[in-house]
Each structure stands twice: as structure tokens, then as C-alpha cells.
Design a protein around this motif. Sequence first.
Motif, PDB file in Angstrom:
ATOM      1  N   SER A 185       0.837  -1.191   0.000  1.00 49.47           N
ATOM      2  CA  SER A 185       0.000   0.000   0.000  1.00 49.47           C
ATOM      3  C   SER A 185       0.877   1.247   0.000  1.00 49.47           C
ATOM      4  CB  SER A 185      -0.911   0.002   1.219  1.00 49.47           C
ATOM      5  OG  SER A 185      -0.165   0.086   2.391  1.00 49.47           O
ATOM      6  N   THR A 244       1.127   5.314   1.157  1.00 49.85           N
ATOM      7  CA  THR A 244       0.513   6.282   2.060  1.00 49.85           C
ATOM      8  C   THR A 244       1.164   7.637   1.898  1.00 49.85           C
ATOM      9  OG1 THR A 244       2.030   5.576   3.789  1.00 49.85           O
ATOM     10  CG2 THR A 244      -0.156   4.593   3.799  1.00 49.85           C
ATOM     11  N   PRO A 250      -2.165   6.946   7.732  1.00 45.66           N
ATOM     12  CA  PRO A 250      -2.996   5.733   7.848  1.00 45.66           C
ATOM     13  C   PRO A 250      -2.354   4.538   7.149  1.00 45.66           C
ATOM     14  CG  PRO A 250      -3.910   7.200   6.189  1.00 45.66           C
ATOM     15  CD  PRO A 250      -2.712   7.905   6.762  1.00 45.66           C
ATOM     16  N   LYS A 251      -2.570   3.366   7.724  1.00 45.96           N
ATOM     17  CA  LYS A 251      -2.127   2.118   7.103  1.00 45.96           C
ATOM     18  C   LYS A 251      -3.366   1.338   6.681  1.00 45.96           C
ATOM     19  CE  LYS A 251       2.222   1.784   9.662  1.00 45.96           C
ATOM     20  NZ  LYS A 251       3.029   0.992  10.632  1.00 45.96           N
ATOM     21  N   VAL A 252      -3.360   0.868   5.443  1.00 41.42           N
ATOM     22  CA  VAL A 252      -4.508   0.143   4.896  1.00 41.42           C
ATOM     23  C   VAL A 252      -4.088  -1.288   4.568  1.00 41.42           C
ATOM     24  CG1 VAL A 252      -6.304   0.127   3.127  1.00 41.42           C
ATOM     25  CG2 VAL A 252      -5.341   2.303   3.885  1.00 41.42           C
ATOM     26  N   CYS A 264      -8.454   0.516   7.642  1.00 38.44           N
ATOM     27  CA  CYS A 264      -7.627   1.725   7.594  1.00 38.44           C
ATOM     28  C   CYS A 264      -7.432   2.185   9.034  1.00 38.44           C
ATOM     29  CB  CYS A 264      -8.333   2.800   6.769  1.00 38.44           C
ATOM     30  SG  CYS A 264      -7.506   4.407   6.753  1.00 38.44           S
ATOM     31  N   GLU A 265      -6.174   2.279   9.469  1.00 41.91           N
ATOM     32  CA  GLU A 265      -5.900   2.610  10.868  1.00 41.91           C
ATOM     33  C   GLU A 265      -4.837   3.701  10.959  1.00 41.91           C
ATOM     34  OE1 GLU A 265      -4.004   0.351  14.764  1.00 41.91           O
ATOM     35  OE2 GLU A 265      -5.289  -0.793  13.402  1.00 41.91           O
ATOM     36  N   TRP A 303     -13.935   7.052   2.196  1.00 39.41           N
ATOM     37  CA  TRP A 303     -13.277   6.124   1.284  1.00 39.41           C
ATOM     38  C   TRP A 303     -13.672   6.462  -0.154  1.00 39.41           C
ATOM     39  CZ3 TRP A 303     -10.261   1.742   2.638  1.00 39.41           C
ATOM     40  CH2 TRP A 303     -10.209   1.434   4.007  1.00 39.41           C
ATOM     41  N   THR A 311      -9.084   3.977  -1.553  1.00 37.87           N
ATOM     42  CA  THR A 311      -8.360   5.051  -0.873  1.00 37.87           C
ATOM     43  C   THR A 311      -9.109   5.456   0.386  1.00 37.87           C
ATOM     44  OG1 THR A 311      -7.530   5.897  -2.982  1.00 37.87           O
ATOM     45  CG2 THR A 311      -7.410   7.388  -1.097  1.00 37.87           C
ATOM     46  N   CYS A 312      -8.373   5.484   1.491  1.00 39.06           N
ATOM     47  CA  CYS A 312      -8.909   5.940   2.773  1.00 39.06           C
ATOM     48  C   CYS A 312      -8.383   7.358   3.010  1.00 39.06           C
ATOM     49  CB  CYS A 312      -8.437   4.995   3.882  1.00 39.06           C
ATOM     50  SG  CYS A 312      -8.757   5.565   5.562  1.00 39.06           S
ATOM     51  N   THR A 352      -3.850  10.307   3.369  1.00 41.44           N
ATOM     52  CA  THR A 352      -4.490   9.275   2.557  1.00 41.44           C
ATOM     53  C   THR A 352      -3.680   7.987   2.594  1.00 41.44           C
ATOM     54  OG1 THR A 352      -3.327   9.937   0.536  1.00 41.44           O
ATOM     55  CG2 THR A 352      -5.446  10.992   0.972  1.00 41.44           C
ATOM     56  N   GLY A 353      -4.390   6.885   2.514  1.00 43.39           N
ATOM     57  CA  GLY A 353      -3.765   5.579   2.367  1.00 43.39           C
ATOM     58  C   GLY A 353      -4.435   4.850   1.215  1.00 43.39           C
TER      59      GLY A 353
END
Length: 233
Positions: free
Chosen positions: A1, A3, A143-145, A158-159, A171, A214-215, A225-226
Motif C-alpha cells: 500500500s 501512504t 494511515p495504514k490500509v 484503515c488505521e 473512502w 483510498t482511505c 491518505t492511504g
Amino acid sequence: SMTTVIIILAAVIALIIGFGVSGKHSISVTTLMSPGNIGQHGVLGCTFEPDIRMGSIVIRWAKEGVAGLVHEFKNGKDHLQEQDTSFRGRTALFADQVMGGNASLELRDLRLSDAGTYKCSVTTARGSGVAVLHYRIGAFSTPKVHVENSSSGHTLQCEAPHWFPQPTVRWTACSDSGEYLPYTANTSYELNAENVTLKVVSFLHNITANATYTCVIENNIAKATGNIKVTGR
């Protein structure tokens, strides 16, 4: 992913207030501000017309509502006798860049209480000037997705570990053919141990293959964004 974090930069604040001192001219002093991130280091930008005579340069940083100074620099070194206790051990100038016109202040271990109005005052052999800076503080993180597999189907998580004020989460889902896809998300916020920042967790359910998701996490301080590309199963 992949970020990214995009800090929302405030416009250059060029409230230049020149004043004459015993026949000296006013000099131009300009501030530039980007928001501070709680617990991290921040820089309050301030520049002035350069002067190669280091011994004549005096830089004072003050904060509205604070009795003592934030930082003082003169005769080529720090003078912290009048520094307010709330800033002790947390400030520094870029001393090797002062002669080039850099009066920026580094502020370490940022706190929510550091937000407010600051004044950068500079005196050189050419004259004096002061500029005002309105410093904003918040919390933002990348964020990590990732994909979570379960018996009920595939879900994206997504965190991001710390945000303040509480952000919005949205999203976007786009198939490889360019079509935007419908989705259902579930977002929660958990107060961290220091009782200020929030941990953000968002789940996206019923995802499909061959699409990019995309988060986007955003508040009035920052936007992050992630992205993740989900390939065929």
C-alpha cells in the motif's frame, strides 16, 4: 500500500510592523506557519533582511498571554534568563542560519497549549521589525490500509494512531476500468492514553477485486491518505 500525508499549510502571514528605534530604519520581518503535531517537533518560521554583523542581531520570540519570553538570542548566542518556564528545554534557533536572515524557532515536544499568537521581533544594525504568527496545534498521522480475510468476505482496514481534533474518514473505490464503486464503511474513534488524541479505525466491507481503494482522513489541521490496490483472487 502507498501512504501520504499532506499538511494543510497556512498562508504566509506577512504582518510586517516596522518601527524606528533612535533613528534606525524599520526592517522587513515575515513569518510562515505550518501546523504543529502534538508530541513532535515544530518550526515557527520567521525571516528578516540578512545582516552579516552577528553581534548586532537580537531575536526575541514572545507568546500572547505568557509572562516570560519564549526565546531570546543576542550577541551570537541564546539568552534564556527571561524564558518562561513552560518553554524551558524545548526551544532552539538555527544559529548557523541567523546571519542569512533565518530567525525561525524550533519548538520540541509540542503540546496543545503551545497553540496561540506569537511575535517574532528582530533588531539588527539596520533597524528593527516584528511579525505576528498564529500557531495551530493538532495531531495527525499516516494511515495504514490492509486486507482482512474472514468467512463473511474480504474487508479493508484503515488505521491511524493519533488525530486531533476528531477527523472525518471517507473512502473512495475505483475499479480498474475507472468506474466508482459503492461501498459500506464503519469507523470508530478510541481515546489514547494521554486523553487528547484519538486512534482512528475504519473498516470497508464487501470489497471487490481489481480495484483501488483510498482511505482519506482529514481535520482542520491536516489531510492524510492511504491507498491499496486489490487484485483478482
